[in-house]
Write a protein that holds these residues in place. Structure first.
Motif, PDB file in Angstrom:
ATOM      1  N   ILE A 199       0.581  -0.999   0.022  1.00  0.00           N
ATOM      2  CA  ILE A 199      -0.439   0.394   0.090  1.00  0.00           C
ATOM      3  C   ILE A 199       0.696   0.971   0.199  1.00  0.00           C
ATOM      4  O   ILE A 199       1.203   1.750   1.272  1.00  0.00           O
ATOM      5  CB  ILE A 199      -0.914  -0.034   1.073  1.00  0.00           C
ATOM      6  CG1 ILE A 199      -2.049  -0.949   0.563  1.00  0.00           C
ATOM      7  CG2 ILE A 199      -1.299   0.979   1.634  1.00  0.00           C
ATOM      8  CD1 ILE A 199      -2.804  -1.866   2.171  1.00  0.00           C
ATOM      9  N   ASP A 249       2.147   4.848   0.437  1.00  0.00           N
ATOM     10  CA  ASP A 249       2.004   6.033   1.593  1.00  0.00           C
ATOM     11  C   ASP A 249       1.639   7.550   0.686  1.00  0.00           C
ATOM     12  O   ASP A 249       2.788   8.138  -0.166  1.00  0.00           O
ATOM     13  CB  ASP A 249       3.449   6.249   2.339  1.00  0.00           C
ATOM     14  CG  ASP A 249       2.854   7.247   3.284  1.00  0.00           C
ATOM     15  OD1 ASP A 249       1.567   7.261   4.194  1.00  0.00           O
ATOM     16  OD2 ASP A 249       4.361   7.817   4.657  1.00  0.00           O
ATOM     17  N   ASP A 250       0.815   7.925   1.263  1.00  0.00           N
ATOM     18  CA  ASP A 250       0.817   8.813  -0.139  1.00  0.00           C
ATOM     19  C   ASP A 250      -0.312  10.178   0.933  1.00  0.00           C
ATOM     20  O   ASP A 250      -1.014  10.782   1.380  1.00  0.00           O
ATOM     21  CB  ASP A 250      -0.995   8.826  -0.900  1.00  0.00           C
ATOM     22  CG  ASP A 250      -1.958   7.384  -0.568  1.00  0.00           C
ATOM     23  OD1 ASP A 250      -2.067   7.960   1.085  1.00  0.00           O
ATOM     24  OD2 ASP A 250      -2.687   7.988  -0.935  1.00  0.00           O
ATOM     25  N   GLY A 259      -3.641   9.230   4.186  1.00  0.00           N
ATOM     26  CA  GLY A 259      -4.007   7.992   2.936  1.00  0.00           C
ATOM     27  C   GLY A 259      -4.696   7.274   3.190  1.00  0.00           C
ATOM     28  O   GLY A 259      -4.894   6.734   4.740  1.00  0.00           O
ATOM     29  N   LYS A 260      -4.031   6.552   2.241  1.00  0.00           N
ATOM     30  CA  LYS A 260      -5.061   4.433   2.099  1.00  0.00           C
ATOM     31  C   LYS A 260      -3.966   4.150   3.295  1.00  0.00           C
ATOM     32  O   LYS A 260      -4.301   3.576   4.568  1.00  0.00           O
ATOM     33  CB  LYS A 260      -4.410   4.429   0.949  1.00  0.00           C
ATOM     34  CG  LYS A 260      -5.593   4.248   0.263  1.00  0.00           C
ATOM     35  CD  LYS A 260      -5.330   4.032  -1.635  1.00  0.00           C
ATOM     36  CE  LYS A 260      -6.621   4.094  -2.304  1.00  0.00           C
ATOM     37  NZ  LYS A 260      -5.998   3.132  -3.745  1.00  0.00           N
ATOM     38  N   LEU A 261      -3.060   3.720   3.289  1.00  0.00           N
ATOM     39  CA  LEU A 261      -1.935   4.015   4.287  1.00  0.00           C
ATOM     40  C   LEU A 261      -1.715   3.684   5.973  1.00  0.00           C
ATOM     41  O   LEU A 261      -1.940   2.979   6.539  1.00  0.00           O
ATOM     42  CB  LEU A 261      -0.195   4.083   4.270  1.00  0.00           C
ATOM     43  CG  LEU A 261       0.605   2.769   5.117  1.00  0.00           C
ATOM     44  CD1 LEU A 261       0.477   1.620   4.691  1.00  0.00           C
ATOM     45  CD2 LEU A 261       1.791   3.331   4.874  1.00  0.00           C
ATOM     46  N   ARG A 312      -5.133   4.889   6.783  1.00  0.00           N
ATOM     47  CA  ARG A 312      -6.893   4.466   7.199  1.00  0.00           C
ATOM     48  C   ARG A 312      -6.154   2.657   7.820  1.00  0.00           C
ATOM     49  O   ARG A 312      -6.274   2.072   8.075  1.00  0.00           O
ATOM     50  CB  ARG A 312      -7.410   4.546   6.533  1.00  0.00           C
ATOM     51  CG  ARG A 312      -8.030   5.903   6.313  1.00  0.00           C
ATOM     52  CD  ARG A 312      -9.187   5.978   4.802  1.00  0.00           C
ATOM     53  NE  ARG A 312      -8.619   6.545   4.049  1.00  0.00           N
ATOM     54  CZ  ARG A 312      -8.960   6.023   2.535  1.00  0.00           C
ATOM     55  NH1 ARG A 312     -10.048   5.580   2.284  1.00  0.00           N
ATOM     56  NH2 ARG A 312      -8.397   6.667   1.851  1.00  0.00           N
ATOM     57  N   TYR A 313      -5.578   1.663   6.279  1.00  0.00           N
ATOM     58  CA  TYR A 313      -5.139   0.661   6.752  1.00  0.00           C
ATOM     59  C   TYR A 313      -5.153   0.391   8.027  1.00  0.00           C
ATOM     60  O   TYR A 313      -4.945  -0.414   9.081  1.00  0.00           O
ATOM     61  CB  TYR A 313      -4.541   0.055   5.503  1.00  0.00           C
ATOM     62  CG  TYR A 313      -3.422  -1.636   5.736  1.00  0.00           C
ATOM     63  CD1 TYR A 313      -4.548  -2.127   4.901  1.00  0.00           C
ATOM     64  CD2 TYR A 313      -2.495  -1.395   5.827  1.00  0.00           C
ATOM     65  CE1 TYR A 313      -4.270  -3.564   4.807  1.00  0.00           C
ATOM     66  CE2 TYR A 313      -2.383  -2.560   5.908  1.00  0.00           C
ATOM     67  CZ  TYR A 313      -3.501  -4.319   5.494  1.00  0.00           C
ATOM     68  OH  TYR A 313      -3.058  -5.897   5.220  1.00  0.00           O
TER      69      TYR A 313
END
Length: 116
Positions: free
Chosen positions: A85, A87-88, A92-94, A96-97
């Motif tokens: 995933i 890192d943004d 970001g998505k990471l 939230r994950y």
């Protein structure tokens, strides 16, 4: 007892021998990097037309045979690799994950403590 169970288990199922990886040395890694043997190595551990036990669960179904590696889609060989995933940044998505993983872990710990 162990030999007896080994004898009985060889009657029921076919043993499949897979290649196992060994620890590499510096010389072996340099030699393997210079040679491109990856195209010649098989992707799966069973040969084509090997009977796959336990996959035909319907009564009267023909035995399921393994296909050659070329007949399987390319994405199949990437299933066991971990999901990457990107890192943004914050939110970001990471992030939230990771938050979801922490929440799941916290819920499991809380549920375990409630059963004690």
């Amino acid at each position: 007892m162990f030999l007896q169970s080994l004898r009985h288990s060889t009657r029921r199922q076919t043993w499949i021998v897979c290649r196992a990886r060994a620890y590499a040395t510096k010389d072996a890694t340099e030699a393997s990097a210079s040679k491109s043997n990856t195209a010649t190595l098989p992707k799966s551990c069973c040969q084509a037309d090997t009977v796959l036990e336990g996959l035909n669960y319907l009564k009267g179904q023909a035995p399921v045979l393994a296909k050659p590696d070329e007949e399987y889609p390319d994405w199949l060989w990437t299933i066991t690799k971990p999901k990457v995933i990107p890192d943004d940044g914050p939110g970001g998505k990471l992030e939230r994950y990771n938050r979801r993983l922490e929440n799941k872990k916290r819920i499991k710990e809380r549920n375990f403590m409630l059963t004690q």
